[in-house]
Design an enzyme around this catalytic site. Structure first.
Site, PDB file in Angstrom:
ATOM      1  N   LYS A 124      24.454  45.828  44.113  1.00 47.13           N
ATOM      2  CA  LYS A 124      24.273  45.492  42.697  1.00 47.13           C
ATOM      3  C   LYS A 124      23.024  46.218  42.191  1.00 47.13           C
ATOM      4  O   LYS A 124      21.934  46.024  42.727  1.00 47.13           O
ATOM      5  CB  LYS A 124      24.138  43.976  42.526  1.00 47.13           C
ATOM      6  CG  LYS A 124      23.925  43.572  41.063  1.00 47.13           C
ATOM      7  CD  LYS A 124      24.143  42.085  40.848  1.00 47.13           C
ATOM      8  CE  LYS A 124      23.896  41.705  39.401  1.00 47.13           C
ATOM      9  NZ  LYS A 124      24.188  40.304  39.115  1.00 47.13           N
ATOM     10  N   ASP A 229      24.460  30.776  33.490  1.00 46.88           N
ATOM     11  CA  ASP A 229      25.541  31.660  33.036  1.00 46.88           C
ATOM     12  C   ASP A 229      26.797  31.298  33.834  1.00 46.88           C
ATOM     13  O   ASP A 229      27.491  32.163  34.373  1.00 46.88           O
ATOM     14  CB  ASP A 229      25.140  33.121  33.274  1.00 46.88           C
ATOM     15  CG  ASP A 229      25.847  34.088  32.333  1.00 46.88           C
ATOM     16  OD1 ASP A 229      26.599  33.624  31.450  1.00 46.88           O
ATOM     17  OD2 ASP A 229      25.662  35.299  32.495  1.00 46.88           O
TER      18      ASP A 229
HETATM   19  N1  LIG Z   1      29.381  39.806  46.068  1.00 44.24           N
HETATM   20  C1  LIG Z   1      30.420  40.159  45.303  1.00 44.24           C
HETATM   21  N2  LIG Z   1      31.644  40.241  45.850  1.00 44.24           N
HETATM   22  C2  LIG Z   1      32.713  40.616  45.102  1.00 44.24           C
HETATM   23  N3  LIG Z   1      32.665  40.940  43.796  1.00 44.24           N
HETATM   24  C3  LIG Z   1      31.470  40.885  43.189  1.00 44.24           C
HETATM   25  C4  LIG Z   1      30.292  40.490  43.903  1.00 44.24           C
HETATM   26  N4  LIG Z   1      29.254  40.537  43.048  1.00 44.24           N
HETATM   27  C5  LIG Z   1      29.761  40.937  41.859  1.00 44.24           C
HETATM   28  N5  LIG Z   1      31.089  41.152  41.926  1.00 44.24           N
HETATM   29  C6  LIG Z   1      31.986  41.613  40.836  1.00 44.24           C
HETATM   30  O1  LIG Z   1      31.229  42.277  39.831  1.00 44.24           O
HETATM   31  C7  LIG Z   1      31.294  41.582  38.582  1.00 44.24           C
HETATM   32  C8  LIG Z   1      29.943  41.591  37.887  1.00 44.24           C
HETATM   33  O2  LIG Z   1      28.959  40.993  38.719  1.00 44.24           O
HETATM   34  P1  LIG Z   1      27.704  40.186  38.152  1.00 44.24           P
HETATM   35  O3  LIG Z   1      28.181  39.048  37.304  1.00 44.24           O
HETATM   36  O4  LIG Z   1      26.791  39.852  39.282  1.00 44.24           O
HETATM   37  O5  LIG Z   1      27.027  41.300  37.214  1.00 44.24           O
HETATM   38  P2  LIG Z   1      26.329  41.116  35.799  1.00 44.24           P
HETATM   39  O6  LIG Z   1      25.771  42.419  35.387  1.00 44.24           O
HETATM   40  O7  LIG Z   1      25.354  40.018  35.880  1.00 44.24           O
HETATM   41  O8  LIG Z   1      27.521  40.752  34.868  1.00 44.24           O
HETATM   42  P3  LIG Z   1      27.464  39.940  33.499  1.00 44.24           P
HETATM   43  O9  LIG Z   1      26.059  39.991  33.007  1.00 44.24           O
HETATM   44  O10 LIG Z   1      28.418  40.673  32.635  1.00 44.24           O
HETATM   45  O11 LIG Z   1      27.895  38.558  33.896  1.00 44.24           O
HETATM   46  C9  LIG Z   1      31.781  40.195  38.932  1.00 44.24           C
HETATM   47  O12 LIG Z   1      32.505  39.593  37.887  1.00 44.24           O
HETATM   48  C10 LIG Z   1      32.647  40.431  40.160  1.00 44.24           C
HETATM   49  O13 LIG Z   1      33.946  40.827  39.780  1.00 44.24           O
END
Ligand SMILES: Nc1ncnc2c1ncn2[C@@H]1O[C@H](COP(=O)(O)OP(=O)(O)OP(=O)(O)O)[C@@H](O)[C@H]1O
Length: 394
Positions: A124, A229
């Site tokens: 990430k 969230d």
């Molecule tokens: N550990 C994981 N295993 C599988 N899929 C994941 C994982 N972490 C994230 N994802 C996928 O990536 C997407 C986005 O992840 P995350 O919510 O952590 O990011 P974000 O930038 O905070 O998104 P947002 O702010 O739009 O909610 C998730 O909806 C999921 O589909």
């Protein structure tokens, strides 16, 4: 800004040293003067070696020169920071190959990566710089004349905070991915093979899943936390079958923690109620399920904080080095981003104004689909992942 690792395997040991020097120099300089880069990098080849590396790095967009610079200097680009983080993960053997992007959030890119055993993981990459810093700048002073350092600082804070919370939650037995490593603005964690709840059209027993999610909110509250969230994007639903395959249970796994707040936060009630309302609204719309039980209510949850001797995780995280000041800075940026939904398309306005050819030759186009070869040797597996190696021997 996509992660494009094409240029990675062409970087020499000297290039990495110079890139690291630019990163170190940017802690105190908006624009790192070339003599300072030379001083920090201390290459055997002297100034000419540094200049060679500088032009190699600038060519692939890892560092950038600013147009209006009063003196000769460079700053790190998002790509440069990505490379440094990947380089660290690779040296520590957490990442060996980089695959495709699986998700793009408002504040992050989510990539599939693998280690040298072929085990897939999630990388990430926090990208707080997607917001316009103008909004943040109006109410924060930490950005004073430090625009380019601010995205590094804020994105790194988001990664540090998320990692600290994942560790604390995981230790307490909460259903979250296992945090594996953190470097700069990135986290490596276990890949959860489960879709987000948003993709689920029906479940056999909505009442049971609803109860499970509400109890998760209440369990977090008891440990002093509010997710902040708690929505259908951040809850992955894993199907677990019993050994004889006769029964399937649905297990929610929670992700995305940079916005978590303490039950003592001044707006705790609002965040708590919002998380609860999110679940209720989703279940009503998607599964036509509405609970007959009222609540849960913040005032009741508040009474349970720390009860039965449970560990307060808000305190654990603070003790881990994520200070109140860091929390405040990050919160201001996240709130500004929430208030600014349209600004998620690219780098901050100021970045684009100041940059000169930031993307360089490598650009950022096309990184999403294709394979990204970074190693000295290409090893393709069925998942389309390719080897990531580093060639400076550090
Ligand atoms: N550990 C994981 N295993 C599988 N899929 C994941 C994982 N972490 C994230 N994802 C996928 O990536 C997407 C986005 O992840 P995350 O919510 O952590 O990011 P974000 O930038 O905070 O998104 P947002 O702010 O739009 O909610 C998730 O909806 C999921 O589909």
């Amino acid at each position: 800004m996509l992660l494009d690792t094409k240029a990675m395997r062409h970087l020499t040991a000297e290039d990495w040293r110079v890139l690291t020097a630019v990163e170190m120099g940017s802690k105190n300089h908006e624009l790192v003067p070339t003599p300072l880069i030379e001083k920090i990098a201390r290459l055997k080849g002297g100034a000419s070696g540094v200049h060679k590396s500088i032009s190699a790095l600038a060519k692939v967009g890892l560092i950038a020169r600013m147009k209006e610079a009063k003196y000769d200097g460079y700053r790190l680009s998002y790509g440069g920071l990505d490379y440094l983080a990947l380089h660290t993960h690779a040296s520590r053997k957490h990442v060996y190959s980089v695959g495709s992007r699986v998700g793009v959030g408002k504040e992050s890119d989510i990539m599939i990566v693998a280690d040298d055993q072929g085990t897939q993981k999630i990388l990430k990459i926090h990208r707080l710089g997607r917001i316009s810093f103008r909004t943040v700048k109006t109410n924060r002073d930490y950005l004073k004349n430090r625009q380019s350092a601010s995205w590094m600082y804020l994105s790194r804070l988001a990664a540090i905070k998320e990692y600290a919370f994942m560790q604390a939650l995981r230790e307490e037995g909460f259903p979250v991915p296992e945090p594996i490593a953190q470097s700069r603005h990135t986290i490596v964690m276990t890949l959860i093979d489960a879709p987000p709840m948003r993709q689920i059209s029906s479940v056999p027993d909505p009442a049971a899943l609803y109860a499970e999610l509400i109890s998760l909110i209440l369990r977090l509250a008891k440990h002093g936390l509010i997710h902040g969230d708690f929505n259908e994007f951040n809850i992955l639903i894993r199907e677990d079958k019993t050994d004889d395959d006769s029964t399937t249970t649905l297990t929610p796994i929670l992700i995305d923690f940079p916005q978590m707040v303490s039950m003592d936060h001044q707006n705790a009630e609002m965040y708590f109620d919002r998380d609860v309302a999110c679940v209720k609204r989703f279940f009503a719309r998607r599964f036509h399920f509405e609970s007959t039980a009222p609540g849960p209510f913040f005032k009741d949850a508040k009474k349970t904080v720390g009860r039965d001797g449970v560990r307060r995780l808000d305190a654990v995280v603070e003790a881990s080095g994520f200070t109140k000041k860091m929390a405040k800075d990050l919160e201001a940026a996240i709130r500004a981003q929430e208030a600014n939904p349209k600004s998620d398309a690219g780098e901050s306005e100021e970045d684009s104004e100041e940059e000169e050819d930031d993307e360089g030759e490598s650009g950022s186009e096309g990184g999403e689909e294709g394979l990204q070869v970074i190693g000295d040797q290409v090893v393709e597996n069925e998942e389309g992942l390719e080897k990531l190696t580093i060639n400076d021997g550090t």
